[in-house]
Design a protein around this motif. Sequence first.
Motif, PDB file in Angstrom:
ATOM      1  N   LYS A   1       0.409  -7.308 -11.177  1.00  0.00           N
ATOM      2  CA  LYS A   1       1.536  -8.247 -11.063  1.00  0.00           C
ATOM      3  C   LYS A   1       2.846  -7.550 -11.417  1.00  0.00           C
ATOM      4  O   LYS A   1       3.839  -7.679 -10.707  1.00  0.00           O
TER       5      LYS A   1
ATOM      6  N   LEU B   1       3.808  -5.111  -8.692  1.00  0.00           N
ATOM      7  CA  LEU B   1       4.248  -5.819  -7.493  1.00  0.00           C
ATOM      8  C   LEU B   1       5.697  -6.274  -7.614  1.00  0.00           C
ATOM      9  O   LEU B   1       6.457  -6.241  -6.656  1.00  0.00           O
TER      10      LEU B   1
ATOM     11  N   LEU C   1       0.764  -1.980  -1.850  1.00  0.00           N
ATOM     12  CA  LEU C   1      -0.586  -2.269  -2.360  1.00  0.00           C
ATOM     13  C   LEU C   1      -1.486  -1.041  -2.353  1.00  0.00           C
ATOM     14  O   LEU C   1      -2.302  -0.867  -3.267  1.00  0.00           O
TER      15      LEU C   1
ATOM     16  N   SER D   1      -7.262  -6.666  -3.771  1.00  0.00           N
ATOM     17  CA  SER D   1      -6.851  -7.981  -3.265  1.00  0.00           C
ATOM     18  C   SER D   1      -7.864  -9.066  -3.615  1.00  0.00           C
ATOM     19  O   SER D   1      -7.488 -10.164  -4.033  1.00  0.00           O
TER      20      SER D   1
ATOM     21  N   PHE E   1      -7.670  -9.699  -7.366  1.00  0.00           N
ATOM     22  CA  PHE E   1      -6.413 -10.394  -7.647  1.00  0.00           C
ATOM     23  C   PHE E   1      -6.533 -11.869  -7.290  1.00  0.00           C
ATOM     24  O   PHE E   1      -6.164 -12.747  -8.074  1.00  0.00           O
TER      25      PHE E   1
ATOM     26  N   PRO F   1      -2.153 -10.893  -3.337  1.00  0.00           N
ATOM     27  CA  PRO F   1      -1.047 -10.135  -3.934  1.00  0.00           C
ATOM     28  C   PRO F   1       0.269 -10.312  -3.168  1.00  0.00           C
ATOM     29  O   PRO F   1       1.327 -10.476  -3.774  1.00  0.00           O
TER      30      PRO F   1
END
Length: 175
Positions: free
Chosen positions: A121, A124, A131, A147, A150, A158
Amino acid sequence: MQIDGKKEKLKKLGIKYVVIDLGVVEILEDITPEQHDQLKILLLESGLELLDDKKSILIERIKNVVTEMIHHSDELPKVNFSDYISEKLGYDYTYLSNIFSEVKGITLQHYIIMHRIEKVKELLLYDDLNLTQISYRLQYSSVAHLSNQFKKVTGLSPSFYKLLKQKRGHNLEHL
């Protein structure tokens, strides 16, 4: 309270210690129940906690190693996380994992996953990494694995998470 202040207070209580490092004080000898109570009060006044049972101390050490490994290192260890934690703490991983689960109510593996997702997080939102780069940096076997994990933890993909946070930030700027 600064470290020097803590040292002075320990001396006033008549407590002999070995090391003060990152909030850890090792006491050299048994202390009286009165000294124990005074130390507990002193630490609480400083916003600290007295961990005097071995399980609690070990749990804190495990949490510190996980936090350091994921959040404060530019590069994750090249070995398995379990091997890394075991090596850092000098205990068998199964033993550490069992104690962690018993005390915290979640598995150590789940705790590590939660921290990795928090790091994803952060990356990002605040880094210009895509990614694929995040996946590589946090040693996921693939972008799909990152992914899926997440989404399992957050309920969002994501990319949707990043978009949602960007829109929220944009909306806040116009208030």
